[in-house]
Scaffold this motif. Structure first.
Motif, PDB file in Angstrom:
ATOM      1  N   GLY A   1      -2.411  -1.547  -0.764  1.00 12.86           N
ATOM      2  CA  GLY A   1      -3.001  -0.398  -0.108  1.00 12.86           C
ATOM      3  C   GLY A   1      -4.491  -0.588   0.135  1.00 12.86           C
ATOM      4  O   GLY A   1      -5.061  -1.646  -0.128  1.00 12.86           O
ATOM      5  N   VAL A   2      -5.125   0.458   0.640  1.00 17.32           N
ATOM      6  CA  VAL A   2      -6.555   0.373   0.943  1.00 17.32           C
ATOM      7  C   VAL A   2      -7.364   0.303  -0.342  1.00 17.32           C
ATOM      8  O   VAL A   2      -8.291  -0.507  -0.467  1.00 17.32           O
TER       9      VAL A   2
ATOM     10  N   VAL B   1      -5.126   4.539   9.260  1.00 19.70           N
ATOM     11  CA  VAL B   1      -4.420   3.990   8.094  1.00 19.70           C
ATOM     12  C   VAL B   1      -3.014   3.512   8.442  1.00 19.70           C
ATOM     13  O   VAL B   1      -2.467   2.648   7.767  1.00 19.70           O
ATOM     14  N   HIS B   2      -2.445   4.034   9.516  1.00 15.77           N
ATOM     15  CA  HIS B   2      -1.085   3.643   9.909  1.00 15.77           C
ATOM     16  C   HIS B   2      -1.047   2.218  10.449  1.00 15.77           C
ATOM     17  O   HIS B   2       0.024   1.613  10.520  1.00 15.77           O
TER      18      HIS B   2
ATOM     19  N   ALA C   1       0.995   5.704   1.608  1.00 11.96           N
ATOM     20  CA  ALA C   1       0.847   7.069   2.146  1.00 11.96           C
ATOM     21  C   ALA C   1       1.111   8.097   1.048  1.00 11.96           C
ATOM     22  O   ALA C   1       2.220   8.569   0.867  1.00 11.96           O
ATOM     23  N   CYS C   2       0.056   8.447   0.316  1.00 13.17           N
ATOM     24  CA  CYS C   2       0.179   9.504  -0.689  1.00 13.17           C
ATOM     25  C   CYS C   2       0.273  10.872  -0.014  1.00 13.17           C
ATOM     26  O   CYS C   2       0.913  11.773  -0.518  1.00 13.17           O
ATOM     27  N   ASP C   3      -0.403  11.030   1.120  1.00 11.36           N
ATOM     28  CA  ASP C   3      -0.380  12.269   1.895  1.00 11.36           C
ATOM     29  C   ASP C   3      -0.178  11.878   3.351  1.00 11.36           C
ATOM     30  O   ASP C   3      -1.043  11.238   3.953  1.00 11.36           O
ATOM     31  N   SER C   4       0.941  12.269   3.932  1.00  5.84           N
ATOM     32  CA  SER C   4       1.251  11.875   5.308  1.00  5.84           C
ATOM     33  C   SER C   4       0.274  12.463   6.322  1.00  5.84           C
ATOM     34  O   SER C   4       0.217  12.014   7.459  1.00  5.84           O
TER      35      SER C   4
ATOM     36  N   PHE D   1      -8.449  10.711  12.883  1.00  5.38           N
ATOM     37  CA  PHE D   1      -8.605   9.280  13.083  1.00  5.38           C
ATOM     38  C   PHE D   1     -10.091   8.974  13.229  1.00  5.38           C
ATOM     39  O   PHE D   1     -10.851   9.770  13.783  1.00  5.38           O
ATOM     40  N   ALA D   2     -10.527   7.824  12.723  1.00  4.76           N
ATOM     41  CA  ALA D   2     -11.908   7.344  12.853  1.00  4.76           C
ATOM     42  C   ALA D   2     -12.921   8.383  12.370  1.00  4.76           C
ATOM     43  O   ALA D   2     -13.999   8.522  12.940  1.00  4.76           O
TER      44      ALA D   2
END
Length: 160
Positions: A83-84, A100-101, A108-111, A138-139
């Motif tokens: 993961g990150v 992140v996708h 993915a702890c939180d979608s 995003f970003a």
């Protein structure tokens, strides 16, 4: 980006104020847990457009364990290199992920999370965990965020 009425200056001025507030919260407190809890609460108050902020702490050499945070329940354990967060530890560097996708092996702890900023947390030069911040946008994060939040972790690391 800074809609909180406590922070009315430029981004850089707001970050400088945040750093002063952090120092005031942690400088006389010897408890690592209390300092991490207050740091995550301070960031939750300061940062706009985030859905999770907190710390994962290195346990042994190969696993991060959930520490103090603000947000929904989270993944409890993350292997170093996964993961990150785990990648930030294995590489020893800041991870600024706009989507992140698109990150191979993202956990993915939180979608609802779409971007992430992870900064290694060090004490005396040694990585002891990470600061992890997620956003539904995003970003959401940029180099200014990465630079000042790295300083944030450096200040915090002196008191852990």
């Amino acid at each position: 980006m800074f809609e909180n009425t406590l922070y009315t200056g430029t981004r850089e001025e707001n970050y400088q104020l945040l750093l002063k507030q952090l120092e005031g919260l942690v400088e006389d407190e010897p408890s690592r847990i209390a300092n991490l809890a207050n740091a995550s609460a301070l960031l939750q108050q300061f940062l706009q457009d985030i859905n999770w902020v907190g710390f994962y702490l290195l346990e042994g050499e190969d696993e991060l364990v959930l520490g103090p945070f603000q947000g929904k329940p989270a993944c409890t354990r993350i292997a170093v290199g996964k993961g990150v967060c785990g990648t930030a530890v294995s590489r020893g560097e800041v991870m600024l992920v706009e989507d992140v996708h698109q990150f191979p092996g993202h956990i993915a702890c939180d979608s609802a999370s779409n971007s992430e900023l992870v900064i290694p947390l060090r004490r005396e030069g040694r990585i002891i965990g990470v600061l992890d911040i997620d956003s539904p946008s995003f970003a959401r994060f940029d180099e200014t965020d990465a630079r000042f939040l790295t300083i944030f972790t450096e200040v915090l690391g002196k008191y852990l």
